[in-house]
Design a protein around this motif. Sequence first.
Motif, PDB file in Angstrom:
ATOM      1  N   GLY A  45       0.967  -1.409   0.158  1.00 61.52           N
ATOM      2  CA  GLY A  45      -0.126   0.087   0.023  1.00 61.52           C
ATOM      3  C   GLY A  45       0.894   1.305  -0.127  1.00 61.52           C
ATOM      4  O   GLY A  45       0.119   2.312   0.190  1.00 61.52           O
ATOM      5  N   LEU A  46       2.197   1.332  -0.122  1.00 59.16           N
ATOM      6  CA  LEU A  46       2.970   2.326  -0.363  1.00 59.16           C
ATOM      7  C   LEU A  46       3.335   2.867  -1.715  1.00 59.16           C
ATOM      8  O   LEU A  46       3.446   1.889  -2.442  1.00 59.16           O
ATOM      9  N   GLU A  47       3.392   4.136  -1.896  1.00 57.31           N
ATOM     10  CA  GLU A  47       3.871   4.505  -2.997  1.00 57.31           C
ATOM     11  C   GLU A  47       5.443   4.686  -2.998  1.00 57.31           C
ATOM     12  O   GLU A  47       5.777   5.579  -1.966  1.00 57.31           O
ATOM     13  N   VAL A  48       5.991   4.043  -3.891  1.00 59.35           N
ATOM     14  CA  VAL A  48       7.591   4.075  -3.616  1.00 59.35           C
ATOM     15  C   VAL A  48       8.391   4.690  -4.714  1.00 59.35           C
ATOM     16  O   VAL A  48       7.954   4.680  -5.902  1.00 59.35           O
ATOM     17  N   ALA A  49       9.001   5.766  -4.120  1.00 61.07           N
ATOM     18  CA  ALA A  49      10.079   6.261  -5.226  1.00 61.07           C
ATOM     19  C   ALA A  49      11.533   6.008  -4.955  1.00 61.07           C
ATOM     20  O   ALA A  49      11.752   5.747  -3.616  1.00 61.07           O
ATOM     21  N   VAL A  50      12.646   5.749  -5.724  1.00 60.52           N
ATOM     22  CA  VAL A  50      13.698   5.261  -5.414  1.00 60.52           C
ATOM     23  C   VAL A  50      14.917   6.273  -6.049  1.00 60.52           C
ATOM     24  O   VAL A  50      14.581   7.150  -7.007  1.00 60.52           O
ATOM     25  N   ALA A  51      16.114   6.416  -5.174  1.00 61.86           N
ATOM     26  CA  ALA A  51      17.149   7.049  -5.594  1.00 61.86           C
ATOM     27  C   ALA A  51      18.352   6.125  -5.424  1.00 61.86           C
ATOM     28  O   ALA A  51      18.524   5.678  -4.402  1.00 61.86           O
ATOM     29  N   GLU A  52      19.833   6.316  -6.243  1.00 67.26           N
ATOM     30  CA  GLU A  52      20.725   5.585  -5.931  1.00 67.26           C
ATOM     31  C   GLU A  52      21.709   6.635  -5.056  1.00 67.26           C
ATOM     32  O   GLU A  52      22.727   5.988  -4.916  1.00 67.26           O
ATOM     33  N   GLY A  53      21.596   7.531  -5.099  1.00 65.98           N
ATOM     34  CA  GLY A  53      22.614   8.455  -4.264  1.00 65.98           C
ATOM     35  C   GLY A  53      21.731   9.926  -4.018  1.00 65.98           C
ATOM     36  O   GLY A  53      20.589  10.161  -4.182  1.00 65.98           O
ATOM     37  N   GLY A  54      22.821  10.769  -3.581  1.00 73.57           N
ATOM     38  CA  GLY A  54      22.307  12.146  -3.303  1.00 73.57           C
ATOM     39  C   GLY A  54      21.839  13.175  -4.120  1.00 73.57           C
ATOM     40  O   GLY A  54      20.768  13.608  -4.104  1.00 73.57           O
ATOM     41  N   ALA A  55      22.513  12.878  -5.231  1.00 72.84           N
ATOM     42  CA  ALA A  55      21.980  13.737  -6.676  1.00 72.84           C
ATOM     43  C   ALA A  55      20.279  13.239  -7.099  1.00 72.84           C
ATOM     44  O   ALA A  55      19.559  14.226  -7.271  1.00 72.84           O
ATOM     45  N   ALA A  56      20.282  11.993  -6.826  1.00 72.00           N
ATOM     46  CA  ALA A  56      19.097  11.554  -7.379  1.00 72.00           C
ATOM     47  C   ALA A  56      18.080  11.657  -6.277  1.00 72.00           C
ATOM     48  O   ALA A  56      16.802  11.866  -6.684  1.00 72.00           O
ATOM     49  N   MET A  57      18.514  11.864  -5.030  1.00 74.88           N
ATOM     50  CA  MET A  57      17.581  11.861  -3.947  1.00 74.88           C
ATOM     51  C   MET A  57      16.921  13.486  -4.040  1.00 74.88           C
ATOM     52  O   MET A  57      15.727  13.845  -3.927  1.00 74.88           O
ATOM     53  N   LEU A  58      17.745  14.461  -4.415  1.00 77.27           N
ATOM     54  CA  LEU A  58      17.397  15.726  -4.600  1.00 77.27           C
ATOM     55  C   LEU A  58      16.440  16.013  -5.805  1.00 77.27           C
ATOM     56  O   LEU A  58      15.382  16.664  -5.659  1.00 77.27           O
ATOM     57  N   ASP A  59      16.780  15.104  -6.779  1.00 71.57           N
ATOM     58  CA  ASP A  59      15.747  15.140  -8.051  1.00 71.57           C
ATOM     59  C   ASP A  59      14.126  14.723  -7.629  1.00 71.57           C
ATOM     60  O   ASP A  59      13.344  15.377  -7.859  1.00 71.57           O
ATOM     61  N   ALA A  60      14.419  13.518  -6.890  1.00 68.31           N
ATOM     62  CA  ALA A  60      13.128  12.906  -6.382  1.00 68.31           C
ATOM     63  C   ALA A  60      12.353  13.871  -5.324  1.00 68.31           C
ATOM     64  O   ALA A  60      11.177  13.923  -5.625  1.00 68.31           O
ATOM     65  N   LEU A  61      13.060  14.375  -4.440  1.00 66.71           N
ATOM     66  CA  LEU A  61      12.448  15.466  -3.760  1.00 66.71           C
ATOM     67  C   LEU A  61      11.868  16.573  -4.346  1.00 66.71           C
ATOM     68  O   LEU A  61      10.605  17.317  -3.896  1.00 66.71           O
ATOM     69  N   ALA A  62      12.471  17.027  -5.527  1.00 65.05           N
ATOM     70  CA  ALA A  62      11.883  18.325  -6.246  1.00 65.05           C
ATOM     71  C   ALA A  62      10.831  17.749  -7.097  1.00 65.05           C
ATOM     72  O   ALA A  62       9.751  18.889  -7.260  1.00 65.05           O
ATOM     73  N   GLN A  63      10.558  16.627  -7.359  1.00 67.70           N
ATOM     74  CA  GLN A  63       9.440  15.734  -7.991  1.00 67.70           C
ATOM     75  C   GLN A  63       8.087  15.890  -6.949  1.00 67.70           C
ATOM     76  O   GLN A  63       7.042  16.301  -7.282  1.00 67.70           O
ATOM     77  N   ALA A  64       8.518  15.544  -5.723  1.00 66.20           N
ATOM     78  CA  ALA A  64       7.439  15.172  -4.701  1.00 66.20           C
ATOM     79  C   ALA A  64       7.941  15.042  -3.240  1.00 66.20           C
ATOM     80  O   ALA A  64       8.716  14.064  -3.213  1.00 66.20           O
ATOM     81  N   VAL A  65       7.700  15.533  -2.274  1.00 67.91           N
ATOM     82  CA  VAL A  65       8.173  15.167  -0.897  1.00 67.91           C
ATOM     83  C   VAL A  65       7.424  13.966  -0.199  1.00 67.91           C
ATOM     84  O   VAL A  65       6.301  13.931  -0.290  1.00 67.91           O
ATOM     85  N   PRO A  66       8.113  12.964   0.013  1.00 60.58           N
ATOM     86  CA  PRO A  66       7.515  11.899   0.691  1.00 60.58           C
ATOM     87  C   PRO A  66       7.051  11.952   2.093  1.00 60.58           C
ATOM     88  O   PRO A  66       7.427  13.089   2.894  1.00 60.58           O
ATOM     89  N   ASP A  67       6.463  10.951   2.718  1.00 65.32           N
ATOM     90  CA  ASP A  67       6.064  11.096   4.034  1.00 65.32           C
ATOM     91  C   ASP A  67       7.495  10.322   4.914  1.00 65.32           C
ATOM     92  O   ASP A  67       7.635  11.072   5.914  1.00 65.32           O
ATOM     93  N   VAL A  68       8.276   9.509   4.412  1.00 67.80           N
ATOM     94  CA  VAL A  68       9.486   8.878   5.013  1.00 67.80           C
ATOM     95  C   VAL A  68      10.356   8.691   3.943  1.00 67.80           C
ATOM     96  O   VAL A  68      10.094   8.078   2.725  1.00 67.80           O
ATOM     97  N   VAL A  69      11.533   9.026   4.293  1.00 70.32           N
ATOM     98  CA  VAL A  69      12.924   8.687   3.645  1.00 70.32           C
ATOM     99  C   VAL A  69      13.525   7.751   4.284  1.00 70.32           C
ATOM    100  O   VAL A  69      13.703   7.651   5.289  1.00 70.32           O
TER     101      VAL A  69
END
Length: 245
Positions: free
Chosen positions: A28-52
């Motif tokens: 039941g969770l929506e999941v985004a993935v990132a392989e490192g810091g740069a990808a994490m920042l890109d993912a956060l720019a798209q949508a802020v999650p509830d939990v990292v």
Amino acid sequence: MEAIGRVLLVDDDPDVRAMLSEYLSTHGLEVAVAEGGAAMLDALAQAVPDVVLLDLRLPGEDGLSLLRYLRQHHAVGVLIVTGAGEVVDRVVGLEMGADDYIAKPFEPRELLARVKSVMRRLAPAAAAPAVEAARPPSAVQRDEQRVAVGDCRLDLRAHRLFDAAGEELMLTAMEFELLKAFVERPNQVLSRDQLLTLTRNREWEPFDRSIDIRIARLRRKVEPDPERPRLIRTVRGAGYMYVPA
């Protein structure tokens, strides 16, 4: 099925990302993935999650620096992943504001339980079941919005803490729950076991040092002199007690 929450998984291992993404999605969770810091920042720019879900051991990157960034810029839950023997990483991560940790190797079911636990603590307190506990006549009433904590002010509805100048002091979900438990029970000794119950954190053990680390973090935010605490006092052999200024 509507997602019950959003998780951002930061891990350099593609197999781990694929396995956990599939497992968490089926629960039941929506999941985004990132392989490192740069990808994490890109993912956060798209949508802020509830939990990292943040692996601290990322090649060529400092996971603690990423944790510091998250704490400074986003009001999200952070669950850090450490190696089984990396006690120092866990302690430092908690001191820097992580909400919880899990050590590799771990069972996906345990990870899911901890993610849900962090999400529950992030939810408004009114949405969680009330915890029965004796309260003295001077206890804070639910309809009050801001209460004094030394020179600070705690907003019980917004889950926010402000210093004497009105500047916000960042609180993790667990820190808010602990501070709320204290201000609602002034001059009452609370054992570690009681604090775990009041913060709905029964996944931890009563003698887990994690709760002491969080108390130390709270003292640095609300005490004029954290080395000589007067608001959140240690009661040797019993627990902690909040003594209003």
